[in-house]
Each structure stands twice: as structure tokens, then as C-alpha cells.
Design a protein around this motif. Sequence first.
Motif, PDB file in Angstrom:
ATOM      1  N   LEU A  54       7.281   0.055   3.446  1.00  0.00           N
ATOM      2  CA  LEU A  54       8.621  -0.211   3.947  1.00  0.00           C
ATOM      3  C   LEU A  54       9.002   0.834   4.992  1.00  0.00           C
ATOM      4  O   LEU A  54       8.926   2.036   4.737  1.00  0.00           O
ATOM      5  N   VAL A  55       9.404   0.345   6.156  1.00  0.00           N
ATOM      6  CA  VAL A  55       9.854   1.216   7.238  1.00  0.00           C
ATOM      7  C   VAL A  55      11.325   0.926   7.496  1.00  0.00           C
ATOM      8  O   VAL A  55      11.705  -0.215   7.786  1.00  0.00           O
ATOM      9  N   GLU A  56      12.164   1.939   7.381  1.00  0.00           N
ATOM     10  CA  GLU A  56      13.602   1.760   7.560  1.00  0.00           C
ATOM     11  C   GLU A  56      13.909   1.574   9.039  1.00  0.00           C
ATOM     12  O   GLU A  56      13.589   2.438   9.866  1.00  0.00           O
ATOM     13  N   ARG A  57      14.527   0.442   9.368  1.00  0.00           N
ATOM     14  CA  ARG A  57      14.887   0.164  10.754  1.00  0.00           C
ATOM     15  C   ARG A  57      16.338   0.543  11.042  1.00  0.00           C
ATOM     16  O   ARG A  57      16.686   0.861  12.167  1.00  0.00           O
ATOM     17  N   LYS A  58      17.181   0.428  10.025  1.00  0.00           N
ATOM     18  CA  LYS A  58      18.593   0.743  10.220  1.00  0.00           C
ATOM     19  C   LYS A  58      19.154   1.260   8.922  1.00  0.00           C
ATOM     20  O   LYS A  58      18.913   0.696   7.863  1.00  0.00           O
ATOM     21  N   THR A  59      19.894   2.350   9.005  1.00  0.00           N
ATOM     22  CA  THR A  59      20.565   2.897   7.822  1.00  0.00           C
ATOM     23  C   THR A  59      22.002   3.219   8.187  1.00  0.00           C
ATOM     24  O   THR A  59      22.262   3.936   9.145  1.00  0.00           O
ATOM     25  N   THR A  60      22.922   2.652   7.442  1.00  0.00           N
ATOM     26  CA  THR A  60      24.338   2.964   7.617  1.00  0.00           C
ATOM     27  C   THR A  60      24.796   3.697   6.382  1.00  0.00           C
ATOM     28  O   THR A  60      24.676   3.178   5.273  1.00  0.00           O
ATOM     29  N   PRO A  97      23.847  -3.275   5.778  1.00  0.00           N
ATOM     30  CA  PRO A  97      23.982  -1.849   6.085  1.00  0.00           C
ATOM     31  C   PRO A  97      22.637  -1.142   6.181  1.00  0.00           C
ATOM     32  O   PRO A  97      22.496  -0.162   6.908  1.00  0.00           O
ATOM     33  N   ARG A  98      21.635  -1.653   5.434  1.00  0.00           N
ATOM     34  CA  ARG A  98      20.272  -1.116   5.544  1.00  0.00           C
ATOM     35  C   ARG A  98      19.303  -2.265   5.814  1.00  0.00           C
ATOM     36  O   ARG A  98      19.440  -3.342   5.246  1.00  0.00           O
ATOM     37  N   TRP A  99      18.334  -1.982   6.685  1.00  0.00           N
ATOM     38  CA  TRP A  99      17.348  -2.986   7.057  1.00  0.00           C
ATOM     39  C   TRP A  99      15.984  -2.312   7.063  1.00  0.00           C
ATOM     40  O   TRP A  99      15.764  -1.335   7.783  1.00  0.00           O
ATOM     41  N   CYS A 100      15.086  -2.822   6.227  1.00  0.00           N
ATOM     42  CA  CYS A 100      13.722  -2.298   6.158  1.00  0.00           C
ATOM     43  C   CYS A 100      12.741  -3.377   6.592  1.00  0.00           C
ATOM     44  O   CYS A 100      12.958  -4.568   6.339  1.00  0.00           O
ATOM     45  N   GLU A 101      11.667  -2.961   7.230  1.00  0.00           N
ATOM     46  CA  GLU A 101      10.604  -3.885   7.627  1.00  0.00           C
ATOM     47  C   GLU A 101       9.330  -3.499   6.886  1.00  0.00           C
ATOM     48  O   GLU A 101       8.998  -2.315   6.766  1.00  0.00           O
ATOM     49  N   LEU A 102       8.639  -4.502   6.370  1.00  0.00           N
ATOM     50  CA  LEU A 102       7.383  -4.249   5.678  1.00  0.00           C
ATOM     51  C   LEU A 102       6.260  -4.255   6.711  1.00  0.00           C
ATOM     52  O   LEU A 102       5.938  -5.296   7.301  1.00  0.00           O
ATOM     53  N   VAL A 103       5.679  -3.085   6.936  1.00  0.00           N
ATOM     54  CA  VAL A 103       4.645  -2.899   7.955  1.00  0.00           C
ATOM     55  C   VAL A 103       3.415  -2.286   7.296  1.00  0.00           C
ATOM     56  O   VAL A 103       3.487  -1.200   6.718  1.00  0.00           O
ATOM     57  N   ASP A 104       2.303  -2.999   7.359  1.00  0.00           N
ATOM     58  CA  ASP A 104       1.051  -2.497   6.780  1.00  0.00           C
ATOM     59  C   ASP A 104       1.227  -2.085   5.328  1.00  0.00           C
ATOM     60  O   ASP A 104       0.702  -1.067   4.875  1.00  0.00           O
ATOM     61  N   GLY A 105       1.990  -2.897   4.603  1.00  0.00           N
ATOM     62  CA  GLY A 105       2.146  -2.662   3.169  1.00  0.00           C
ATOM     63  C   GLY A 105       3.158  -1.609   2.775  1.00  0.00           C
ATOM     64  O   GLY A 105       3.323  -1.304   1.596  1.00  0.00           O
ATOM     65  N   SER A 124       0.815  -1.212   0.000  1.00  0.00           N
ATOM     66  CA  SER A 124       0.000   0.000   0.000  1.00  0.00           C
ATOM     67  C   SER A 124       0.852   1.266   0.000  1.00  0.00           C
ATOM     68  O   SER A 124       0.751   2.101   0.887  1.00  0.00           O
ATOM     69  N   GLY A 125       1.729   1.349  -0.972  1.00  0.00           N
ATOM     70  CA  GLY A 125       2.561   2.544  -1.094  1.00  0.00           C
ATOM     71  C   GLY A 125       3.996   2.320  -0.685  1.00  0.00           C
ATOM     72  O   GLY A 125       4.618   3.197  -0.068  1.00  0.00           O
ATOM     73  N   SER A 126       4.560   1.163  -1.027  1.00  0.00           N
ATOM     74  CA  SER A 126       5.958   0.874  -0.686  1.00  0.00           C
ATOM     75  C   SER A 126       6.888   1.714  -1.544  1.00  0.00           C
ATOM     76  O   SER A 126       6.680   1.870  -2.747  1.00  0.00           O
ATOM     77  N   ALA A 127       7.920   2.246  -0.914  1.00  0.00           N
ATOM     78  CA  ALA A 127       8.878   3.093  -1.622  1.00  0.00           C
ATOM     79  C   ALA A 127      10.295   2.750  -1.172  1.00  0.00           C
ATOM     80  O   ALA A 127      10.529   2.415  -0.002  1.00  0.00           O
ATOM     81  N   LEU A 128      11.234   2.834  -2.109  1.00  0.00           N
ATOM     82  CA  LEU A 128      12.621   2.485  -1.810  1.00  0.00           C
ATOM     83  C   LEU A 128      13.518   3.118  -2.866  1.00  0.00           C
ATOM     84  O   LEU A 128      13.156   3.160  -4.049  1.00  0.00           O
TER      85      LEU A 128
END
Length: 231
Positions: free
Chosen positions: A221-227, A211-219, A24-28
Motif C-alpha cells: 500500500l502506497v499512500e497517495r493522499k493523507t488529510t 480523506p485518505r487514499w492508498c494505491e496497491l502497488v507491487d503488493g 508482499s508486505g502491505s501495512a495500514l
Amino acid sequence: MSDLVVRQVTKTFETPAGGLAVLSGSALEMSRGEAVAITGPSGSGKSTLLYIIGTLDHATSGNVSILGTDPAPMTPAALAKFRNDEIGFIFQDHHLLPQCSVLENVLLPTLAGAGTGTEEEQRATQLLERVGLGERLTHRPAQLSGGERQRVAVCRALINQPSLLLADEPTGNLDRQTATAVGSLLLELREEQNTMLITVTHSTELAERFPRWCELVDGKLVERKTTAPAS
């Protein structure tokens, strides 16, 4: 400009009960040499997003740009060539052809292009030597361990020197020690080949190494870690 841009991608599946929205609106956005791990519960749409990015599926809305190109309007033939040239895939099940040798399996993607010649064979051999399989070139998949088969799959995904490498649960069928080794290999080869790497995984242990970790939450992408990448 980023080499990969995923713009507000949505995906809805039609079911007897009506539309089921998975994305529902994933962006990366990514650049060459970056690596992103994507986690989320089963059914959250991780693999669906990966297949849309890899042009194996279509978004309901939104779009994906790879190296400044939107593959969506391409003809099937042009899309197949673009995918073979620019995208490498690694799946949880290695999908090696049992009747082919290790070297032949790695060379398979080259058959869809200009063909297999000396240069391609040399590159395949070098990749296999890099992952410790230089003595297994003529072996069949049944003669290899699970970790060795997955390493062959990694080499096959890299043979055409893609700009984007997509891995769907690449360590899911491996024991912990082998999974750790394959995870290290993916990250090392991504850096050596200067390719973008997106890995979908249930393993938080693997995701934490990226180095980057994203979690898919409610459709989304939420960035959890960014190096920040090294300059």
C-alpha cells in the motif's frame, strides 16, 4: 494505539506454475472515524487484502489487529461472532435475500447475536429512514432500484454498530449519479457512526473524495493522499 493495524501482510496463492505472490508486505493503520480508499489495477490484490482485514481470508504471513485483538488464532465460532460484532461488509452485489423485506434484510446480522428485538428493529428503522428508505420497509429487493438496494446493504452492514466497515466496489454496479450519492452516504455514515471505513474501488473519482487514499502497488500500500483528521 491505532484501532486497526495491518502488519506486513503477504498472500501467496499456489498455482500449477508455482506460488503467485499477490500481497508482499502491505501495512495500514487506522483509528475510529477514519476513512481510506484503496485503488489499484484488476488483479493487484485489493479485494484479497480487504478479505484478510475482514477475517474472511488468511494471510500467508503478517497479521491484522482490530481493537487490539488478533482474530487469527480464534476458533471458527469465536471468529464468526467477532466478525459479526465488529465488522460490517458491503459488496458490489448487494446480496439481499429476495424473499425478505427491506427491514428483514437489514436485521439479518442481528440473528447471529442476541436476536432481534424492539431495540434492533428501532435501530434498523432509523438507519433506513436516515438513507431515505423509511417508506420502503416492507418492500422486497425486486421492488427497489439498484441504488436503493445498495443503500439497504449499507444499513445491513451498520446494524450491529461495527467498529470497521469494509466496502468492496460498492458503487461498481451503479450509474454515476447514484454512485456519487452512495459514496456520500458511506462517508457521512462513517462520521456519524464513528466507524472505520475502508473502500476498495476502481473509481478515482470516489477515491479522491476520501480523506485518505492508498494505491496497491507491487503488493504494498502506497499512500497517495493523507488529510489529517480534524481535532
